[in-house]
Structures are given as C-alpha cells and as structure tokens.
Design an enzyme around this catalytic site. Structure first.
Site, short mmCIF file in Angstrom:
data_model
loop_
_atom_site.label_atom_id
_atom_site.label_comp_id
_atom_site.label_asym_id
_atom_site.label_seq_id
_atom_site.Cartn_x
_atom_site.Cartn_y
_atom_site.Cartn_z
N ASN A 26 0.84 -1.20 0.00
CA ASN A 26 0.00 0.00 0.00
C ASN A 26 0.87 1.25 0.00
OD1 ASN A 26 -0.33 -1.27 2.85
ND2 ASN A 26 -1.10 0.77 3.27
N ASP A 27 0.67 2.18 0.87
CA ASP A 27 1.24 3.54 0.73
C ASP A 27 2.72 3.59 0.35
OD1 ASP A 27 -1.11 3.70 2.15
OD2 ASP A 27 -0.21 4.53 3.94
N GLN A 64 4.52 0.38 2.14
CA GLN A 64 3.84 -0.53 3.06
C GLN A 64 3.76 -1.90 2.38
OE1 GLN A 64 1.96 0.38 6.44
NE2 GLN A 64 4.05 1.08 6.04
N TRP A 119 -3.67 -7.04 2.92
CA TRP A 119 -3.03 -6.28 3.99
C TRP A 119 -2.76 -7.18 5.21
CZ3 TRP A 119 -3.63 -4.53 9.02
CH2 TRP A 119 -2.85 -3.43 9.38
N PHE A 125 4.20 1.06 10.20
CA PHE A 125 3.23 1.77 9.37
C PHE A 125 3.93 2.88 8.57
CE2 PHE A 125 -1.37 1.08 11.11
CZ PHE A 125 -1.23 -0.28 10.94
N SER A 126 3.12 3.70 7.93
CA SER A 126 3.67 4.69 6.99
C SER A 126 4.53 5.76 7.66
CB SER A 126 2.53 5.35 6.23
OG SER A 126 2.02 4.43 5.30
N ARG A 182 -0.63 8.87 13.41
CA ARG A 182 0.32 8.15 12.55
C ARG A 182 0.75 8.91 11.30
NH1 ARG A 182 -4.61 5.31 12.16
NH2 ARG A 182 -5.63 5.50 10.14
N ASP A 183 1.66 8.26 10.59
CA ASP A 183 2.13 8.66 9.26
C ASP A 183 2.96 9.95 9.28
OD1 ASP A 183 0.54 6.49 8.66
OD2 ASP A 183 -1.12 7.69 7.83
N TRP A 186 -9.01 2.04 -0.65
CA TRP A 186 -9.32 1.14 0.48
C TRP A 186 -10.69 0.50 0.34
CZ3 TRP A 186 -6.04 -1.35 3.03
CH2 TRP A 186 -4.85 -0.79 3.50
C1 FRU Z 1 -3.06 4.62 4.74
C2 FRU Z 1 -2.74 3.82 5.98
C3 FRU Z 1 -1.88 4.63 6.91
C4 FRU Z 1 -1.19 3.57 7.71
C5 FRU Z 1 -0.98 2.50 6.68
C6 FRU Z 1 -1.06 1.10 7.22
O1 FRU Z 1 -3.34 3.86 3.62
O2 FRU Z 1 -3.94 3.42 6.60
O3 FRU Z 1 -2.59 5.55 7.71
O4 FRU Z 1 0.01 4.02 8.25
O5 FRU Z 1 -1.97 2.67 5.70
O6 FRU Z 1 -0.69 0.17 6.24
#
Ligand code: FRU
Length: 515
Positions: free
Chosen positions: A41-42, A58, A66, A98-99, A164-165, A299
């Site tokens: 993902n991200d 990710q 996931w 995570f991101s 997060r992120d 998503w």
């Molecule tokens: C966004 C997200 C982030 C998180 C990550 C988890 O797509 O939900 O907020 O860090 O993916 O994989």
C-alpha cells in the site's frame, strides 16, 4: 577494457540487487512501479540521495492482502525504472511498521554521521494492538540497511487512537513533522530528529476541507508560483472521496515553521479518480521539484483486486510534479509528468494526428486504424475545440479491445457543471472488486472552449491529465486483454453539434522491464 568494466558492473548489480527482470502477468503494470509479489500500500520513506530515488512502501511479504506491515524498498536513478531491494524495516516488539517518511541528515543534526556518509533517517509509525507512536531508524549505507534507534518511540502516543504517518521536512535549521491525528494534523518540531515538541495543529474546524473520513498520510510542501512561495498541505482521507472511497485532498496556505494557516474552506482534490491515495513527496529532491507518488488503489476494494490471482496486489502512480496555477483568481494544484518520463517514449512510435479533424456528430474517429498502430501502452495528447458543441453532446476518448471492453474519459456537455468531466470504467472487464465505483466525475475548472487531455495508458491503469493537469483522474481496470485501440467519439445531442480535434498525437511507450 571498457567491455570488461561493463560486464563487471553488470555482474555486481545482479549479485546484490535485482534488476528489471521480465514481468508479464496479464495485468502487470509495465510503466508503473508495482510490488514484485504479495501486497503493497502507501509509498513511504521517499527520499533522494547520491543519485538514487528511494521508494519504500507498506509491504506485506506473505500475502496479497493487507497484514503485518513492513517497509518494502526499491530504488531508481531515473524515476521510471525501478530496482527491487530487500525489506528495509521489519515489525518488532513495538509493533508493525506503518507509513512514514525519510530524510537525509545533511548537517549531522543527529550526530549519527560516520566519516563523510550522511545518515538517511526513516521516521515511521510503530503500530500495535496498543497505541500508535512515532519511531526512527537510520542508515549509513544508502538505505541498504537500517538500524532502529535504541530510544524509540521518539513521539509517544498522548492517548489518541489514530496517531500516525509522520512526514518530516526541513524548515530553516529545524525539522518539522506533520502527523495525522484523527481527522486533523499535528505539527511537531525537533532539532535532532530524536526529541520532538508539539507546535500546533490544523483541521479542527470541521467546515474546512473534508472531514468525511480519517485523515492519513499528510505532507507539507512548498511550491513557488509567480515569484511567491505557497505551502500546500496534502491530506489523504478515507473514506470521503468525491467519487467514493479514499482520496487525497489539499489545502493551500502559509507556514511559518510553527503553524499552518489556510483560508480555503472548500475541499480540493489532488486527483478525482478512484485510485490515487496516500500521495506524498520525495525529500531532498535535487532539482527542488515537488515530486509525488501515490498508491494506485482504494481502500474501498484494495484487498480484493483481481491481480491477487497473478500473485501481486499493489502499484504506485507515476511520479508526478506538483505546481500551482491561477484560474479565475484562485490558486489550484496542477499535476504533470516529470521530464524523466520521456525515457519511456519509444522514438519509433510517434504519430501526429491530422490537424483540425472534425469528429462527426454521433460518429467516431478510429485513431488506431488511421495511424496503423495499436498498443495498450501509450501516451495520448489531444486538444479539442468545443465552441460548437451543443445540447446533450459529449466527447469520449475510449480505449477498447477486441471484446469491446473499454475505458473512456471525456467531457459531457449535458451534465451539471460539477460533473462535466468523466472517467468511465463501467465496461472495462473484471468489475468484481471495484463494485459500484465505476464512473468518476469532476467539474471542469477552466471554462474556455479548448480542452486538452493527456492520457497515459498502462495494461491495468490510466492516468488522465485534463487542461494541463488542473483535473486528474487515475483509475485501475482489469480487461481480459489490453485496451489497445483508441477511438474518439462524439455523442451528439443535436446534428449541429461540432467538435474539432485541433491537435493530437499518440506516443508508444516502452515497458520498464527487459522482456
Ligand atoms: C493509509 C494507511 C496509513 C497507515 C498504513 C497502514 O493507507 O492506513 O494511515 O500508516 O496505511 O498500512
């Protein structure tokens, strides 16, 4: 001597890093970065250092859905061909990875520099069943190996669920972190990336921008326009997209190193398609450009994409350059392809279309037949004069295969002004995953009679830049065979409706893989 050197270099690369081996699964993107196998993902930890653009992401290495997140890793020297590298960060006792982002500590603010090797520092979220918190790791060998900092986390959780992120930028001689917290962002400051203090937040006012979903993956970028710098806050939001699911919004404003301010109340979208999420920028970009890549997915259905049966699930948008434009006195973000994209253009496949070609009312123009070229890997540039378009007429630019599966984008004159532009994948093949998210629409920002389209087609995705990137649609699709034929249709509400293709070209693209 030269031959020997080339062979030695080539062997050296094969031994340590996987070059672009052929990948030919049916829907394998050929011009977009995609995960070699399993789940992505991200985009994370995007940073330029010493000739290489690093793309972390990710990554779930054991499934096409996931799961426990790692940071996968690839590098590119040219932003179009990518080399896969081993996993950069594994989950540990503080949780999944995570991101987050990465920076080059050019001034040795961390004290981690060894000799002349500047550290690349990754700043990411540790996420567990428990709280989400921010941690760092550093590399002294061009991001090939990361060492996690012994005093993680560096930003502990203050007692909130979504925290997060982290995206870290340099502001004068300080580091600034922008972090997603529920459906606002927090800013933190640091002089050494290890200790952080809270600075401010943005997004408390629920009427400013969209708060229809949780805010994720923010970024704060500075863009020059007409001699002034503007700060643009990118915020991904899930759900709440104008066409369903997850999407990236932006706020244009100012930043003084502590606080971000914006007078903008409307939600503005970086991309109106269903498949561009979590877009963030490369740090330390050598030409000072704002270059972003997004996760080309949503998503709403990401876990079920048909490519799972081909062993992979996840791809990124092309790198895009973000700039600002003024339209009717208002600032807007515009997206374009960076010059490096030109490397994918095949000089033997360039087709100029006739100038001033009428598209007959209720007829169509089979471009592929006219130029004698069919391919599912093309870049198409078209400019139309719509001064004579009438009634319930529309222009549809369609990519079609022999089974009449198709993806169309275009302009719909009959629709309300906020829905004139469209990207339609209703007939694009396997629709099981994407469900109801089949037709995306957007209002046209520019209102004059000349409309331009740049469309980049890959085997399972298209990126469409309308009016020089003022409106963008990114969409995945899963046809049974490539959509290799280009047709331009003029559905006319009246026999008097006129649409003229004033200029157009088709450019064949090369795969990034050596097949
Ligand atoms: C966004 C997200 C982030 C998180 C990550 C988890 O797509 O939900 O907020 O860090 O993916 O994989």
């Amino acid at each position: 001597m030269r031959v020997v050197l080339v062979v030695v270099l080539a062997l050296g690369m094969v031994a340590s890093e996987r070059p672009l081996e052929c990948r030919q699964e049916r829907h394998r993107p050929q011009i977009h970065f995609s995960v070699p196998s399993n789940w992505l993902n991200d985009p994370n930890g995007m940073v330029y250092y010493d000739g290489e653009y690093h793309l972390h992401y990710q990554y779930h290495p054991y499934s096409t859905q996931w799961g426990p997140m790692h940071w996968g890793h690839a590098v590119s020297t040219d932003l179009v061909t990518w080399t896969d590298l081993p996993i950069s960060l594994y989950p540990d006792e503080l949780g999944m990875i995570f991101s987050g982002s990465a920076v080059v500590d050019l001034d040795n603010s961390t004290g981690l520099q060894k000799d002349s090797v500047q550290p690349i520092v990754a700043i990411f979220t540790h996420a567990n069943a428990g709280p989400q918190q921010q941690s760092i790791a550093y590399s002294l060998n061009k991001a090939r190996d990361f060492v996690k900092y012994e005093n993680n986390p560096v930003v502990p959780n203050p007692g909130v669920g979504d925290f997060r992120d982290p995206k870290v930028i340099r502001y004068n001689d300080k580091w600034v972190m922008v972090l997603a917290v529920g459906n606002k962002v927090d800013f933190f400051g640091s002089s050494d990336l290890k200790t952080w203090e809270f600075l401010s937040d943005f997004g408390i006012d629920p009427s400013q921008g969209s708060h229809a979903g949780v805010w994720e993956c923010p970024d704060l970028v500075r863009i020059q326009h007409n001699g002034f710098y503007h700060w643009v806050l990118l915020v991904s939001i899930n759900p709440g997209g104008p066409n369903g699911g997850s999407v990236t919004q932006y706020f244009i404003g100012s930043f003084d190193g502590k606080e971000f301010h914006s007078n903008q109340m409307d939600a503005l979208w970086m991309d109106w398609g269903e498949d561009n999420y979590a877009a963030v920028s490369f740090s330390n970009e050598p030409k000072g450009r704002t270059l972003v890549m997004g996760w080309m997915n949503n998503w709403a259905y990401a876990n079920e994409l048909p490519t799972r049966s081909e062993g992979f699930n996840g791809q990124m948008t092309l790198p895009r350059e973000l700039n600002l434009a003024t339209v009717d006195g208002a600032l807007r973000l515009i997206s374009s392809l960076p010059e490096e994209f030109g490397k994918l253009r095949d000089p033997s496949q360039v087709f100029q279309l006739p100038l001033l070609k009428e598209i007959p009312p209720n007829g169509f123009y089979n471009v592929s037949e006219e130029i004698g070229f069919k391919s599912g890997l093309v870049e198409v540039d078209l400019a139309f004069n719509m001064v004579g378009i009438e009634g319930t007429s529309s222009i549809a630019i369609c990519f079609v295969n022999r089974q009449r599966q198709e993806v169309c984008t275009g302009y719909d004159h009959e629709r309300p002004v906020d829905k004139e532009l469209f990207m339609n994948r209703e007939l694009s093949g396997d629709l099981r995953a994407i469900g109801g998210l089949r037709r995306a629409t957007a209002g046209r920002v520019k209102k004059d009679n000349i409309i331009t389209f740049k469309i980049v087609m890959d085997l399972s995705a298209a990126e469409v830049f309308i009016d020089n990137g003022l409106t963008v649609f990114t969409a995945l699709f899963f046809p049974d065979e490539p959509l290799d034929t280009l047709e331009i249709r003029h559905h006319a509400g009246s026999a008097e409706s006129r649409v003229t293709l004033i200029n157009g070209s088709v450019q064949g693209l090369r795969s990034m893989y050596n097949c």
